[in-house]
Motif scaffolding. Structure first.
Motif, PDB file in Angstrom:
ATOM      1  N   VAL A  78       0.847  -1.181   0.000  1.00 53.90           N
ATOM      2  CA  VAL A  78       0.000   0.000   0.000  1.00 53.90           C
ATOM      3  C   VAL A  78       0.889   1.240   0.000  1.00 53.90           C
ATOM      4  O   VAL A  78       1.752   1.400   0.867  1.00 53.90           O
ATOM      5  CB  VAL A  78      -0.944   0.000   1.225  1.00 53.90           C
ATOM      6  N   MET A  79       0.655   2.078  -1.006  1.00 57.05           N
ATOM      7  CA  MET A  79       1.372   3.353  -1.119  1.00 57.05           C
ATOM      8  C   MET A  79       0.302   4.440  -1.210  1.00 57.05           C
ATOM      9  O   MET A  79      -0.297   4.635  -2.264  1.00 57.05           O
ATOM     10  CB  MET A  79       2.250   3.370  -2.369  1.00 57.05           C
ATOM     11  N   GLY A  80       0.042   5.115  -0.080  1.00 55.30           N
ATOM     12  CA  GLY A  80      -1.038   6.103  -0.051  1.00 55.30           C
ATOM     13  C   GLY A  80      -2.370   5.391  -0.201  1.00 55.30           C
ATOM     14  O   GLY A  80      -2.725   4.529   0.593  1.00 55.30           O
ATOM     15  N   LYS A  81      -3.086   5.724  -1.280  1.00 58.00           N
ATOM     16  CA  LYS A  81      -4.383   5.080  -1.538  1.00 58.00           C
ATOM     17  C   LYS A  81      -4.291   4.034  -2.628  1.00 58.00           C
ATOM     18  O   LYS A  81      -5.302   3.526  -3.096  1.00 58.00           O
ATOM     19  CB  LYS A  81      -5.414   6.142  -1.918  1.00 58.00           C
ATOM     20  N   SER A  85       2.631  -3.399  -6.931  1.00 52.30           N
ATOM     21  CA  SER A  85       3.082  -4.796  -6.939  1.00 52.30           C
ATOM     22  C   SER A  85       4.597  -4.823  -6.898  1.00 52.30           C
ATOM     23  O   SER A  85       5.258  -4.338  -7.819  1.00 52.30           O
ATOM     24  CB  SER A  85       2.606  -5.499  -8.207  1.00 52.30           C
ATOM     25  N   VAL A  86       5.127  -5.396  -5.842  1.00 54.04           N
ATOM     26  CA  VAL A  86       6.568  -5.507  -5.669  1.00 54.04           C
ATOM     27  C   VAL A  86       6.959  -6.965  -5.917  1.00 54.04           C
ATOM     28  O   VAL A  86       6.387  -7.879  -5.316  1.00 54.04           O
ATOM     29  CB  VAL A  86       6.989  -5.079  -4.247  1.00 54.04           C
ATOM     30  N   GLU A  87       7.927  -7.171  -6.815  1.00 52.34           N
ATOM     31  CA  GLU A  87       8.406  -8.533  -7.030  1.00 52.34           C
ATOM     32  C   GLU A  87       9.295  -8.924  -5.846  1.00 52.34           C
ATOM     33  O   GLU A  87      10.115  -8.129  -5.395  1.00 52.34           O
ATOM     34  CB  GLU A  87       9.192  -8.659  -8.325  1.00 52.34           C
ATOM     35  N   ILE A  88       9.075 -10.133  -5.349  1.00 51.48           N
ATOM     36  CA  ILE A  88       9.884 -10.590  -4.219  1.00 51.48           C
ATOM     37  C   ILE A  88      10.729 -11.793  -4.622  1.00 51.48           C
ATOM     38  O   ILE A  88      10.417 -12.494  -5.591  1.00 51.48           O
ATOM     39  CB  ILE A  88       9.033 -10.921  -2.970  1.00 51.48           C
ATOM     40  N   PHE A  89      11.779 -11.986  -3.843  1.00 50.24           N
ATOM     41  CA  PHE A  89      12.719 -13.079  -4.051  1.00 50.24           C
ATOM     42  C   PHE A  89      12.986 -13.720  -2.694  1.00 50.24           C
ATOM     43  O   PHE A  89      12.541 -13.207  -1.662  1.00 50.24           O
ATOM     44  CB  PHE A  89      14.013 -12.532  -4.678  1.00 50.24           C
ATOM     45  N   PHE A  94      11.423  -7.749   4.554  1.00 49.99           N
ATOM     46  CA  PHE A  94      10.065  -7.286   4.850  1.00 49.99           C
ATOM     47  C   PHE A  94      10.047  -6.482   6.144  1.00 49.99           C
ATOM     48  O   PHE A  94      10.902  -6.659   7.005  1.00 49.99           O
ATOM     49  CB  PHE A  94       9.116  -8.489   5.016  1.00 49.99           C
ATOM     50  N   SER A  95       9.043  -5.606   6.264  1.00 50.08           N
ATOM     51  CA  SER A  95       8.772  -4.914   7.527  1.00 50.08           C
ATOM     52  C   SER A  95       7.250  -4.866   7.703  1.00 50.08           C
ATOM     53  O   SER A  95       6.505  -5.096   6.756  1.00 50.08           O
ATOM     54  CB  SER A  95       9.373  -3.507   7.524  1.00 50.08           C
ATOM     55  N   SER A 106      11.150  -2.523   0.023  1.00 47.20           N
ATOM     56  CA  SER A 106      11.236  -1.815  -1.253  1.00 47.20           C
ATOM     57  C   SER A 106       9.914  -1.153  -1.623  1.00 47.20           C
ATOM     58  O   SER A 106       8.841  -1.739  -1.452  1.00 47.20           O
ATOM     59  CB  SER A 106      11.626  -2.792  -2.366  1.00 47.20           C
ATOM     60  N   ASP A 107      10.005   0.078  -2.138  1.00 46.44           N
ATOM     61  CA  ASP A 107       8.841   0.797  -2.656  1.00 46.44           C
ATOM     62  C   ASP A 107       8.818   0.759  -4.183  1.00 46.44           C
ATOM     63  O   ASP A 107       8.081   1.520  -4.809  1.00 46.44           O
ATOM     64  CB  ASP A 107       8.869   2.261  -2.204  1.00 46.44           C
ATOM     65  N   LEU A 108       9.624  -0.108  -4.770  1.00 47.06           N
ATOM     66  CA  LEU A 108       9.736  -0.156  -6.227  1.00 47.06           C
ATOM     67  C   LEU A 108       8.586  -0.959  -6.831  1.00 47.06           C
ATOM     68  O   LEU A 108       8.499  -2.179  -6.650  1.00 47.06           O
ATOM     69  CB  LEU A 108      11.078  -0.785  -6.633  1.00 47.06           C
ATOM     70  N   ASP A 109       7.681  -0.248  -7.512  1.00 47.56           N
ATOM     71  CA  ASP A 109       6.574  -0.917  -8.203  1.00 47.56           C
ATOM     72  C   ASP A 109       7.162  -1.645  -9.403  1.00 47.56           C
ATOM     73  O   ASP A 109       7.872  -1.053 -10.216  1.00 47.56           O
ATOM     74  CB  ASP A 109       5.549   0.116  -8.655  1.00 47.56           C
ATOM     75  N   SER A 110       6.866  -2.917  -9.524  1.00 48.73           N
ATOM     76  CA  SER A 110       7.412  -3.725 -10.623  1.00 48.73           C
ATOM     77  C   SER A 110       6.901  -3.249 -11.972  1.00 48.73           C
ATOM     78  O   SER A 110       7.543  -3.480 -12.996  1.00 48.73           O
ATOM     79  CB  SER A 110       7.025  -5.194 -10.432  1.00 48.73           C
TER      80      SER A 110
END
Length: 190
Positions: A78-81, A85-89, A94-95, A106-110
């Motif tokens: 969730v980023m604001g409203k 989708s973040v790609e994970i490995f 995580f937090s 990471s806040d990097l949208d895939s």
């Protein structure tokens, strides 16, 4: 039944499940997913990370399977409203956010939208594929932006027993629901 009443009812029903029941039922749901959809190497799957306090389906089983079978895994953040989708490995850090949800640091949208499968959290799904979530509307907006061919799959411990009376025009139904006992299609297939 109204969404607010369904939400209360199914949150209460989930609270009665023991940790062992949650794990066992999650394994059955996972087994139905792999047997019915048969994901393969190179597929892209969007999965939620379960919220422990809401006793959600243990998607770690799905994630481990995907990593072992070269299936790309994306999770919501969730980023604001908005939901990105973040790609994970296997080594993704995580937090826990303010709602108690584990998310990638990471806040990097895939930028990926052409998922093969989107496994969707929910509290309830009726016999038409309408879902009741937690009331924030993140997934309805998310569904608007993915291709129609992407399989939108809900996972739930409970079968559809009652209709949702207050479905809105902008509510986007699921294509499938997986429970511990069945895979239900809302597409008129199988």
């Amino acid at each position: 039944m109204l969404k607010a009443d369904i939400r209360k009812k199914y949150i209460k029903k989930r609270k009665t499940l023991s940790d062992d029941e949650v794990f066992l039922l999650s394994e059955k749901i996972f087994s139905h997913f792999t047997n019915f959809f048969q994901p393969v190497s190179g597929n892209k799957i969007h999965l939620f990370i379960p919220i422990d306090k809401f006793r959600e389906i243990r998607t770690e089983i799905f994630i481990d399977y995907c990593f072992s079978n070269s299936i790309r895994v994306f999770v919501p953040k969730v980023m604001g409203k908005n939901l990105i989708s973040v790609e994970i490995f296997e080594n993704t850090i995580f937090s826990t956010n303010d709602w108690g949800i584990s998310e990638p640091v990471s806040d990097l949208d895939s930028g990926v939208l052409d998922f093969d499968f989107v496994i969707t959290p929910l509290l309830y799904c009726d016999s038409k594929g309408n879902r009741v979530g937690y009331g924030k509307g993140f997934y309805d907006y998310f569904f608007e932006n993915i291709p129609a061919k992407t399989k939108k799959i809900g996972v739930n411990y409970f079968n559809p027993d009652e209709n949702i009376d207050d479905v809105r025009d902008n509510d986007i139904p699921l294509d499938y629901l997986i429970t511990p006992t069945a895979v239900l299609s809302f597409l008129g297939e199988k």
